[in-house]
Design a protein around this motif. Structure first.
Motif, PDB file in Angstrom:
ATOM      1  N   CYS A 258     -32.831  49.917  11.588  1.00  0.00           N
ATOM      2  CA  CYS A 258     -32.524  48.699  12.352  1.00  0.00           C
ATOM      3  C   CYS A 258     -33.742  47.791  12.470  1.00  0.00           C
ATOM      4  CB  CYS A 258     -32.010  49.076  13.738  1.00  0.00           C
ATOM      5  SG  CYS A 258     -30.457  50.002  13.710  1.00  0.00           S
ATOM      6  N   ALA A 259     -34.901  48.390  12.666  1.00  0.00           N
ATOM      7  CA  ALA A 259     -36.122  47.594  12.850  1.00  0.00           C
ATOM      8  C   ALA A 259     -36.520  46.861  11.577  1.00  0.00           C
ATOM      9  CB  ALA A 259     -37.262  48.491  13.318  1.00  0.00           C
ATOM     10  N   HIS A 260     -36.141  47.391  10.406  1.00  0.00           N
ATOM     11  CA  HIS A 260     -36.556  46.797   9.133  1.00  0.00           C
ATOM     12  C   HIS A 260     -35.394  46.110   8.413  1.00  0.00           C
ATOM     13  CE1 HIS A 260     -39.809  49.631  10.004  1.00  0.00           C
ATOM     14  NE2 HIS A 260     -40.555  48.868   9.238  1.00  0.00           N
ATOM     15  N   ALA A 261     -34.283  45.911   9.084  1.00  0.00           N
ATOM     16  CA  ALA A 261     -33.135  45.235   8.477  1.00  0.00           C
ATOM     17  C   ALA A 261     -33.361  43.728   8.431  1.00  0.00           C
ATOM     18  CB  ALA A 261     -31.870  45.558   9.263  1.00  0.00           C
ATOM     19  N   ASP A 262     -32.874  43.102   7.377  1.00  0.00           N
ATOM     20  CA  ASP A 262     -33.035  41.656   7.190  1.00  0.00           C
ATOM     21  C   ASP A 262     -31.645  41.017   7.074  1.00  0.00           C
ATOM     22  OD1 ASP A 262     -33.982  39.150   6.702  1.00  0.00           O
ATOM     23  OD2 ASP A 262     -34.558  39.532   4.616  1.00  0.00           O
ATOM     24  N   PHE A 263     -31.212  40.318   8.113  1.00  0.00           N
ATOM     25  CA  PHE A 263     -29.893  39.703   8.147  1.00  0.00           C
ATOM     26  C   PHE A 263     -29.935  38.277   7.584  1.00  0.00           C
ATOM     27  CE2 PHE A 263     -29.291  43.075  11.189  1.00  0.00           C
ATOM     28  CZ  PHE A 263     -27.961  43.426  11.042  1.00  0.00           C
ATOM     29  N   ASP A 264     -28.826  37.861   6.962  1.00  0.00           N
ATOM     30  CA  ASP A 264     -28.689  36.454   6.587  1.00  0.00           C
ATOM     31  C   ASP A 264     -28.682  35.594   7.846  1.00  0.00           C
ATOM     32  OD1 ASP A 264     -28.664  36.969   3.940  1.00  0.00           O
ATOM     33  OD2 ASP A 264     -26.539  36.528   3.607  1.00  0.00           O
ATOM     34  N   ASP A 265     -28.960  34.320   7.649  1.00  0.00           N
ATOM     35  CA  ASP A 265     -29.070  33.432   8.804  1.00  0.00           C
ATOM     36  C   ASP A 265     -27.746  33.245   9.532  1.00  0.00           C
ATOM     37  OD1 ASP A 265     -31.748  33.092   8.355  1.00  0.00           O
ATOM     38  OD2 ASP A 265     -31.471  31.309   7.107  1.00  0.00           O
ATOM     39  N   ALA A 266     -26.643  33.254   8.806  1.00  0.00           N
ATOM     40  CA  ALA A 266     -25.355  32.960   9.456  1.00  0.00           C
ATOM     41  C   ALA A 266     -24.232  33.718   8.753  1.00  0.00           C
ATOM     42  CB  ALA A 266     -25.074  31.465   9.426  1.00  0.00           C
ATOM     43  N   PRO A 267     -23.169  34.061   9.473  1.00  0.00           N
ATOM     44  CA  PRO A 267     -21.998  34.702   8.861  1.00  0.00           C
ATOM     45  C   PRO A 267     -21.304  33.748   7.893  1.00  0.00           C
ATOM     46  CG  PRO A 267     -22.007  34.953  11.258  1.00  0.00           C
ATOM     47  CD  PRO A 267     -23.038  33.923  10.925  1.00  0.00           C
ATOM     48  N   ASP A 268     -20.462  34.319   6.991  1.00  0.00           N
ATOM     49  CA  ASP A 268     -19.683  33.481   6.090  1.00  0.00           C
ATOM     50  C   ASP A 268     -18.442  32.957   6.813  1.00  0.00           C
ATOM     51  OD1 ASP A 268     -17.838  35.548   6.172  1.00  0.00           O
ATOM     52  OD2 ASP A 268     -18.401  36.364   4.227  1.00  0.00           O
ATOM     53  N   GLU A 269     -17.523  32.303   6.050  1.00  0.00           N
ATOM     54  CA  GLU A 269     -16.369  31.673   6.684  1.00  0.00           C
ATOM     55  C   GLU A 269     -15.404  32.678   7.303  1.00  0.00           C
ATOM     56  OE1 GLU A 269     -15.679  32.388   2.326  1.00  0.00           O
ATOM     57  OE2 GLU A 269     -17.252  31.507   3.592  1.00  0.00           O
ATOM     58  N   THR A 270     -15.499  33.971   6.907  1.00  0.00           N
ATOM     59  CA  THR A 270     -14.629  35.007   7.491  1.00  0.00           C
ATOM     60  C   THR A 270     -15.284  35.706   8.675  1.00  0.00           C
ATOM     61  OG1 THR A 270     -15.443  36.740   6.000  1.00  0.00           O
ATOM     62  CG2 THR A 270     -13.589  35.401   5.229  1.00  0.00           C
ATOM     63  N   GLY A 271     -16.531  35.346   8.970  1.00  0.00           N
ATOM     64  CA  GLY A 271     -17.232  35.978  10.086  1.00  0.00           C
ATOM     65  C   GLY A 271     -18.080  37.173   9.693  1.00  0.00           C
ATOM     66  N   TRP A 272     -18.013  37.555   8.400  1.00  0.00           N
ATOM     67  CA  TRP A 272     -18.816  38.679   7.932  1.00  0.00           C
ATOM     68  C   TRP A 272     -20.234  38.193   7.634  1.00  0.00           C
ATOM     69  CZ3 TRP A 272     -16.930  43.687   5.686  1.00  0.00           C
ATOM     70  CH2 TRP A 272     -15.668  44.020   6.186  1.00  0.00           C
ATOM     71  N   ILE A 273     -21.201  39.114   7.785  1.00  0.00           N
ATOM     72  CA  ILE A 273     -22.606  38.760   7.577  1.00  0.00           C
ATOM     73  C   ILE A 273     -23.236  39.759   6.614  1.00  0.00           C
ATOM     74  CG2 ILE A 273     -23.530  40.143   9.493  1.00  0.00           C
ATOM     75  CD1 ILE A 273     -25.413  37.744  10.072  1.00  0.00           C
ATOM     76  N   THR A 274     -24.205  39.295   5.826  1.00  0.00           N
ATOM     77  CA  THR A 274     -24.887  40.137   4.837  1.00  0.00           C
ATOM     78  C   THR A 274     -26.225  40.605   5.387  1.00  0.00           C
ATOM     79  OG1 THR A 274     -23.848  38.909   3.034  1.00  0.00           O
ATOM     80  CG2 THR A 274     -25.769  40.237   2.475  1.00  0.00           C
ATOM     81  N   VAL A 275     -26.561  41.872   5.114  1.00  0.00           N
ATOM     82  CA  VAL A 275     -27.814  42.442   5.592  1.00  0.00           C
ATOM     83  C   VAL A 275     -28.413  43.320   4.505  1.00  0.00           C
ATOM     84  CG1 VAL A 275     -26.603  44.401   6.654  1.00  0.00           C
ATOM     85  CG2 VAL A 275     -28.918  43.831   7.400  1.00  0.00           C
TER      86      VAL A 275
END
Length: 323
Positions: A258-275
């Protein structure tokens, strides 16, 4: 600021017996000239400080001089009672010693600080084990603690993840991590870490060892755990998470990940997010990701995605055949 430093110098003299002006200057990050003035101020206040010349010289308090802890601030007195861990102390066989020390400390505190210090014990409590786990009670914990204190070698029969081994260890220190007890011990001069609950047989040697003067238990532990975490998570994976999966991310995955995870800035149009996150073995990562169910999708690496697909297919066959 100066009053606080004067009190700290006095307590340092009381604790260490002899200190040089250079040592005090380094500790308090001031010049030696400032230390000379501080010592003069202590002497003028009636504190029996005297100096000794020569290579073994320095400042000392007149023999037998002690000061009460009436220089403590309320916050400092409160903080002292946060350092006492009654559960772990009892596990180490020091419960009675800890209780006695607290009684003496309360006695030494000025009347105005005693009530606050007692309230601190009733308002803050350390529960070391993680949620839904029990604290370990290793069979040989107190024996290991005695060996650490007495600086005596121990001979152990130890079970690792893969095999059983026998080792002669110079015990250097004990660490309590998430309810589990660990021994930092040197084998042939090299520090290693042993989980005390995995010691199958224990024998205390009559031979003493010389503790390395430069060994710092806290520094060793932090560096060792940092290195181990990095070694256990050498690769990267990219996932898509549903809103629910993002919400449960920290609950389902290890703190290092969790401490080293890198999330995208914003979710896509379905609400899913990439990490993108660090991972270890494919097998262990699959175990971790199965907690998300259908709320997470592996995008890469391909072998992890294939492994998750195989598991999902096997689960479908198991549960689908029982409908």
């Amino acid at each position: 600021m100066r009053a606080s430093r004067l009190l700290s110098i006095l307590l340092t003299l009381q604790a260490k017996g002899r200190v040089t002006a250079g040592m005090l200057a380094d500790e308090f990050e001031v010049s030696e000239r400032t230390i000379y003035r501080d010592i003069d101020s202590l002497s003028e206040a009636g504190i029996p400080v005297y100096s000794e010349r020569g290579s073994e010289g320095g400042y000392r308090l007149l023999g037998g001089y002690r000061t009460r802890l009436n220089g403590l601030s309320a916050q400092e007195a409160d903080a002292l009672f946060l350092t006492g861990l009654p559960g772990p102390a009892a596990d180490l066989g020091l419960g009675a010693v800890m209780a006695g020390a607290k009684t003496k400390l309360l006695t030494a505190l000025p009347e105005g600080l005693r009530k606050s210090a007692e309230q601190m014990q009733n308002r803050f409590f350390l529960d070391a084990p993680a949620w839904f786990t029990e604290a370990e009670q290793p069979t040989h914990l107190q024996e290991v603690a005695k060996a650490v204190w007495d600086q005596r070698f121990i001979d152990i029969h130890y079970r690792t993840w893969k095999e059983e081994k026998r080792r002669r260890v110079a015990p250097l220190g004990i660490v309590l991590k998430s309810g589990s007890w660990y021994l930092a011990g040197a084998v042939d001069g090299s520090p290693r870490t042993y989980r005390i609950s995995r010691i199958l047989e224990f024998s205390l040697s009559d031979t003493h060892f010389e503790r390395p003067a430069d060994f710092d238990l806290a520094a060793y532990w932090h560096e060792n755990t940092r290195r181990l975490e990095a070694e256990l998570h050498p690769n990267l994976a990219t996932l898509r998470l549903s809103p629910w999966g993002r919400k449960m991310f920290e609950a389902f995955l290890p703190p290092y990940v969790c401490a080293h995870a890198d999330f995208d800035d914003a979710p896509d149009e379905t609400g899913w997010i990439t990490v993108t996150l660090p991972i270890g073995s494919i097998r262990q990562t699959c175990v971790d990701l199965l907690r998300f169910g259908a709320e997470a999708e592996v995008l890469s690496p391909p072998d992890l995605r294939e492994a998750m697909a195989e598991i999902a297919g096997a689960l479908g066959e198991i549960y689908g055949g029982k409908r």
